[in-house]
Motif scaffolding. Structure first.
Motif, PDB file in Angstrom:
ATOM      1  N   TYR A   5       0.838  -1.189   0.000  1.00 33.24           N
ATOM      2  CA  TYR A   5       0.000   0.000   0.000  1.00 33.24           C
ATOM      3  C   TYR A   5       0.878   1.247   0.000  1.00 33.24           C
ATOM      4  CZ  TYR A   5      -3.247  -3.562   1.717  1.00 33.24           C
ATOM      5  OH  TYR A   5      -3.979  -4.699   1.869  1.00 33.24           O
ATOM      6  N   ALA A   6       0.340   2.329  -0.559  1.00 33.15           N
ATOM      7  CA  ALA A   6       1.076   3.604  -0.573  1.00 33.15           C
ATOM      8  C   ALA A   6       0.068   4.743  -0.449  1.00 33.15           C
ATOM      9  CB  ALA A   6       1.893   3.755  -1.862  1.00 33.15           C
ATOM     10  N   LYS A   7       0.534   5.856   0.123  1.00 32.44           N
ATOM     11  CA  LYS A   7      -0.308   7.037   0.267  1.00 32.44           C
ATOM     12  C   LYS A   7       0.199   8.138  -0.652  1.00 32.44           C
ATOM     13  CE  LYS A   7       0.083   9.308   4.141  1.00 32.44           C
ATOM     14  NZ  LYS A   7       0.192   9.627   5.589  1.00 32.44           N
ATOM     15  N   PRO A   8      -0.655   9.076  -1.053  1.00 32.39           N
ATOM     16  CA  PRO A   8      -0.188  10.153  -1.948  1.00 32.39           C
ATOM     17  C   PRO A   8       0.852  11.019  -1.254  1.00 32.39           C
ATOM     18  CG  PRO A   8      -2.424  10.596  -1.169  1.00 32.39           C
ATOM     19  CD  PRO A   8      -2.088   9.196  -0.746  1.00 32.39           C
ATOM     20  N   PHE A   9       1.906  11.365  -1.973  1.00 35.28           N
ATOM     21  CA  PHE A   9       2.999  12.145  -1.394  1.00 35.28           C
ATOM     22  C   PHE A   9       2.555  13.578  -1.093  1.00 35.28           C
ATOM     23  CE2 PHE A   9       6.828  14.862  -2.001  1.00 35.28           C
ATOM     24  CZ  PHE A   9       7.540  14.416  -0.890  1.00 35.28           C
ATOM     25  N   ASN A  10       1.729  14.142  -1.952  1.00 32.91           N
ATOM     26  CA  ASN A  10       1.254  15.522  -1.764  1.00 32.91           C
ATOM     27  C   ASN A  10      -0.266  15.483  -1.636  1.00 32.91           C
ATOM     28  OD1 ASN A  10       0.496  18.247  -1.988  1.00 32.91           O
ATOM     29  ND2 ASN A  10       2.227  18.721  -3.319  1.00 32.91           N
ATOM     30  N   ASN A  11      -0.768  15.993  -0.497  1.00 37.32           N
ATOM     31  CA  ASN A  11      -2.206  15.953  -0.263  1.00 37.32           C
ATOM     32  C   ASN A  11      -2.915  17.198  -0.774  1.00 37.32           C
ATOM     33  OD1 ASN A  11      -4.375  14.410   0.747  1.00 37.32           O
ATOM     34  ND2 ASN A  11      -4.530  15.764   2.531  1.00 37.32           N
ATOM     35  N   LEU A  12      -2.145  18.187  -1.297  1.00 36.38           N
ATOM     36  CA  LEU A  12      -2.750  19.414  -1.792  1.00 36.38           C
ATOM     37  C   LEU A  12      -3.132  19.304  -3.266  1.00 36.38           C
ATOM     38  CD1 LEU A  12      -0.456  22.076  -0.075  1.00 36.38           C
ATOM     39  CD2 LEU A  12      -2.671  21.221   0.682  1.00 36.38           C
ATOM     40  N   ILE A  13      -2.391  18.492  -4.008  1.00 39.28           N
ATOM     41  CA  ILE A  13      -2.700  18.263  -5.419  1.00 39.28           C
ATOM     42  C   ILE A  13      -3.317  16.877  -5.532  1.00 39.28           C
ATOM     43  CG2 ILE A  13      -1.776  18.098  -7.753  1.00 39.28           C
ATOM     44  CD1 ILE A  13       0.512  19.885  -6.895  1.00 39.28           C
ATOM     45  N   LYS A  14      -4.588  16.821  -5.820  1.00 39.50           N
ATOM     46  CA  LYS A  14      -5.294  15.537  -5.872  1.00 39.50           C
ATOM     47  C   LYS A  14      -5.468  15.124  -7.330  1.00 39.50           C
ATOM     48  CE  LYS A  14      -7.642  16.075  -1.444  1.00 39.50           C
ATOM     49  NZ  LYS A  14      -6.757  17.170  -0.991  1.00 39.50           N
ATOM     50  N   HIS A  15      -4.490  14.366  -7.793  1.00 38.93           N
ATOM     51  CA  HIS A  15      -4.540  13.811  -9.147  1.00 38.93           C
ATOM     52  C   HIS A  15      -4.303  12.318  -9.002  1.00 38.93           C
ATOM     53  CE1 HIS A  15      -4.231  13.300 -13.380  1.00 38.93           C
ATOM     54  NE2 HIS A  15      -2.927  13.096 -13.392  1.00 38.93           N
ATOM     55  N   TYR A  16      -5.371  11.611  -8.623  1.00 43.71           N
ATOM     56  CA  TYR A  16      -5.242  10.210  -8.278  1.00 43.71           C
ATOM     57  C   TYR A  16      -5.250   9.341  -9.528  1.00 43.71           C
ATOM     58  CZ  TYR A  16      -6.423  11.850  -3.573  1.00 43.71           C
ATOM     59  OH  TYR A  16      -6.438  12.500  -2.378  1.00 43.71           O
ATOM     60  N   PRO A  17      -4.512   8.237  -9.500  1.00 42.90           N
ATOM     61  CA  PRO A  17      -4.447   7.347 -10.670  1.00 42.90           C
ATOM     62  C   PRO A  17      -5.686   6.460 -10.760  1.00 42.90           C
ATOM     63  CG  PRO A  17      -3.104   6.474  -8.895  1.00 42.90           C
ATOM     64  CD  PRO A  17      -3.612   7.803  -8.414  1.00 42.90           C
ATOM     65  N   LEU A  18      -5.827   5.823 -11.918  1.00 44.95           N
ATOM     66  CA  LEU A  18      -6.852   4.816 -12.127  1.00 44.95           C
ATOM     67  C   LEU A  18      -6.258   3.432 -11.899  1.00 44.95           C
ATOM     68  CD1 LEU A  18      -8.316   6.210 -15.470  1.00 44.95           C
ATOM     69  CD2 LEU A  18      -9.392   6.386 -13.216  1.00 44.95           C
ATOM     70  N   LYS A  19      -7.123   2.441 -11.784  1.00 43.13           N
ATOM     71  CA  LYS A  19      -6.642   1.064 -11.729  1.00 43.13           C
ATOM     72  C   LYS A  19      -5.842   0.747 -12.993  1.00 43.13           C
ATOM     73  CE  LYS A  19     -10.197  -1.113  -8.837  1.00 43.13           C
ATOM     74  NZ  LYS A  19     -11.231  -2.170  -8.784  1.00 43.13           N
ATOM     75  N   ASN A  20      -4.775   0.002 -12.805  1.00 44.40           N
ATOM     76  CA  ASN A  20      -3.907  -0.483 -13.881  1.00 44.40           C
ATOM     77  C   ASN A  20      -2.997   0.597 -14.459  1.00 44.40           C
ATOM     78  OD1 ASN A  20      -4.222  -3.372 -14.387  1.00 44.40           O
ATOM     79  ND2 ASN A  20      -6.387  -2.848 -14.705  1.00 44.40           N
ATOM     80  N   GLU A  21      -3.010   1.799 -13.929  1.00 44.27           N
ATOM     81  CA  GLU A  21      -2.029   2.800 -14.342  1.00 44.27           C
ATOM     82  C   GLU A  21      -0.745   2.625 -13.527  1.00 44.27           C
ATOM     83  OE1 GLU A  21      -4.394   6.523 -16.271  1.00 44.27           O
ATOM     84  OE2 GLU A  21      -4.116   6.592 -14.095  1.00 44.27           O
ATOM     85  N   ILE A  22       0.336   3.166 -14.063  1.00 42.74           N
ATOM     86  CA  ILE A  22       1.650   3.022 -13.445  1.00 42.74           C
ATOM     87  C   ILE A  22       2.016   4.306 -12.711  1.00 42.74           C
ATOM     88  CG2 ILE A  22       4.083   2.474 -13.828  1.00 42.74           C
ATOM     89  CD1 ILE A  22       2.128   0.211 -14.489  1.00 42.74           C
TER      90      ILE A  22
END
Length: 661
Positions: free
Chosen positions: A57-74
């Motif tokens: 598991y991993a958490k987003p490094f920056n919580n101010l910019i929310k550009h979350y990936p989709l499933k199966n993206e790298i």
């Protein structure tokens, strides 16, 4: 595998298996406790080409910019300090960088799923499917069946186009076509028709513009040629009339052809139920009677009603007008880390020589109210009078200009362009502008009306002039000549149509006598010695008011011409003016000197010029090349500057590339 390592931080490529987007999912409860809120944005992942049995598991490094990936993206994951870092240096947490890896150049998604176990061709099919720059799209159904792309619960693949970027743009784009462009006015002349944008037709290069666009048009008829709606790899650009909705924050730009929302509906209403006694404009906007405004009460306030706040006139600060001697040019002492660099993209089109008759200048004799009356015939240097240095061209007299055989019915003609006035039966006036394209000679046709329509190009037929009121539909605020001049200015972009008063002293804060003294220094120290060598020297532009300087365009607001420091000169028989420039470099530095010397656009041949300036006690002897042609710049191999990289300093003597000789 570690992608790269920096200060013991290893970045690894990882495939997203799941992502927390709300607090109620099973994964949210696992990572965020009973409430699950703190887990939003976390991902479950697997490392590429690395096997592990435990879940990662991993958490987003920056919580101010929310550009979350989709499933199966790298994404790239790495380990670094956690909130337990105060207790021990060993405890770390795994983070991922915002955004997905741009594997396929797709705007909608960049998934990289595992290849299908049932097909050895899955990987190659995936590559063929996504690498759209090949221009070949395989059958989507077969590819998706083999690869079984899982992008999430409800996210679906869409052919989303990306915005075409321009130099210096900062662009934010979503996966769905909405965008924010923080850009500027660009130089359209370097681009083909499909790449030019609608906000760079006016204004200065570099003027900021912000465009917020909520998607682009999905009307397939708007895409022609090799482009179509489904070709997501072909970039698009904003269109204020076809985008679903948008906001344009402009500075000096003008958006032409803009149709306000609702106008089309009002036009349809006018066509359905027209009023023959009204003009087209009045019919079009009669639908506005259905727009209601709140009724305002005229009741008088009671006598005992006091205002809450006593409003007083604000204090006006004592503003001191800008002193000429404090301009950017005169503040330079020669010791600056960054010296004053010359910028000049355009000049006047005078051709004033020693033989120019003052009476031929047709200069306005009315003095501006803000300018002190001066002697226009006073000598500046040995050869010219002040009127020669401040004259600016004016258009011909429209009323007396003869029409040629090809524009006999035109109201006025300029070059091969005819201006026609058309008035319909409702009093609406249109200025039609036609350009003659034929190469035939007079006499090929017995009558002008026999000339085929294909010999003409209608440049503009949309200059609609509204009547001044509905009662007298044939009465206009401006006469025909004024309307023609406005149309002419739109077509030719020629400032001279209005006969600008260009008297020294018209600009607030720039003293008239100061300008004239600067001109005398310039001519005694530079122009007079040059004319001793080049007797056919032409004055292209000398003094320019701020108004004229602005209309010419591509020049800084603090141009040396505005203060009387500079002159643009040329020799008509010297081709690209290289000999004139080099003579100044090799001779004026011996006892006369100069401040700035520019060889301006030599690739234009006889339309090039040399800019020379003289600022007392600021004789830097800067030499500059201005050119839009790489061949000239490559001769010097120096550093180029400017938005379009057309300037190169310290070139010393001018050189012409061999292929231009």
């Amino acid at each position: 595998m570690a992608l790269f390592e920096r200060d013991n931080i290893k970045f690894r490529p990882a495939r997203v298996l799941d992502i927390v987007l709300n607090s109620t999912s099973k994964l949210a409860k696992t990572l965020g406790g009973p409430q699950g809120h703190s887990a939003v944005g976390h991902i479950e992942y697997e490392l590429i080409n690395e096997k592990t049995k435990s879940k990662l598991y991993a958490k987003p490094f920056n919580n101010l910019i929310k550009h979350y990936p989709l499933k199966n993206e790298i994404v790239l994951v790495f380990e670094t300090i956690s909130k337990e870092g105060y207790n021990t240096k060993i405890v770390k947490h795994t983070y991922y960088l915002p955004g997905e890896c741009n594997l396929w150049g797709q705007q909608n998604h960049n998934a990289f799923p595992k290849a299908s176990k049932n097909s050895d061709l899955a990987s190659s099919k995936m590559q063929n499917y996504f690498e759209a720059e090949r221009g070949i799209l395989p059958d989507k159904t077969s590819v998706e069946e083999n690869l079984n792309i899982d992008l999430g619960e409800y996210f679906r693949e869409l052919p989303i186009k990306q915005l075409l970027p321009y130099e210096g743009d900062y662009i934010l784009e979503s996966r769905f076509g909405s965008s924010i462009r923080m850009g500027s006015t660009i130089n359209n002349r370097f681009l083909n028709e499909n790449q030019k944008n609608s906000w760079s037709q006016e204004g200065n290069i570099g003027d900021p513009i912000t465009i917020i666009s909520n998607g682009y048009s999905k009307d397939s008829k708007l895409y022609t040629g090799d482009d179509n709606l489904n070709k997501s790899w072909i970039h698009t650009k904003e269109n204020i009339n076809t985008d679903p909705s948008s906001i344009y924050l402009t500075s000096n730009q003008k958006i032409f052809g803009f149709t306000p929302s609702g106008v089309e509906a009002l036009s349809m209403l006018a066509k359905i139920n027209p009023d023959d006694d009204k003009t087209d404009d009045e019919n079009r906007f009669k639908g506005t009677k259905y727009i209601y405004t709140p009724q305002l009460s005229n009741d008088i306030l009671p006598d005992d009603e006091d205002e809450d706040v006593i409003i007083t006139k604000p204090t006006i600060p004592n503003l001191i007008e800008e002193n000429t001697l404090n301009s950017e040019l005169t503040n330079i002492d020669g010791n600056e880390i960054t010296p004053y660099y010359l910028v000049e993209g355009n000049t006047d089109n005078n051709k004033i020589t020693l033989q120019t008759n003052i009476n031929d200048l047709n200069f306005p004799t009315t003095y501006p109210t803000s300018s002190t009356e001066i002697n226009l015939n006073q000598l500046i240097g040995q050869n010219f009078q002040l009127i020669h240095l401040i004259s600016t061209p004016q258009s011909q007299n429209i009323e007396s200009t003869p029409k040629s055989y090809y524009h006999t019915n035109a109201f006025y003609q300029r070059d091969k362009v005819g201006f026609y006035i058309d008035i319909n039966n409702k009093g609406k006036k249109t200025i039609k502008v036609k350009e003659y394209l034929g190469v035939i000679t007079e006499g090929n046709y017995l009558n002008p009306e026999d000339i085929p329509s294909s010999s003409y190009n209608t440049i503009d037929d949309s200059i609609q002039i509204r009547p001044s009121n509905s009662i007298s539909p044939y009465v206009y605020f401006k006469d025909d000549i004024q309307l023609i001049r406005e149309a002419e200015s739109i077509i030719f972009g020629n400032y001279s149509n209005y006969g600008l008063n260009n008297y020294p002293g018209i600009d607030t804060g720039i003293n008239q006598s100061f300008i004239i003294e600067n001109l005398k220094f310039l001519f005694r120290r530079c122009i007079d010695p040059i004319m001793d060598q080049f007797s056919n020297l032409e004055l292209v532009s000398v003094y320019r008011s701020k108004h004229l300087n602005q209309i010419l365009g591509e020049n800084p607001t603090n141009s040396e011409h505005v203060y009387g420091y500079a002159a643009d000169i040329r020799t008509p028989d010297e081709g690209n003016n290289m000999a004139l420039f080099n003579w100044c470099v090799n001779n004026l530095s011996q006892g006369h000197k100069y401040t700035n010397l520019m060889w301006a656009f030599p690739e234009r041949g006889k339309n090039s010029w040399v800019h020379i300036s003289y600022v007392s006690n600021k004789l830097f002897e800067n030499t500059t090349l201005a050119s839009e042609n790489d061949y000239y710049h490559n001769m010097y191999e120096g550093t180029r500057r400017g938005i379009d990289r057309i300037y190169q300093d310290n070139i010393k003597e001018a050189i012409t590339p061999s292929n231009f000789l």
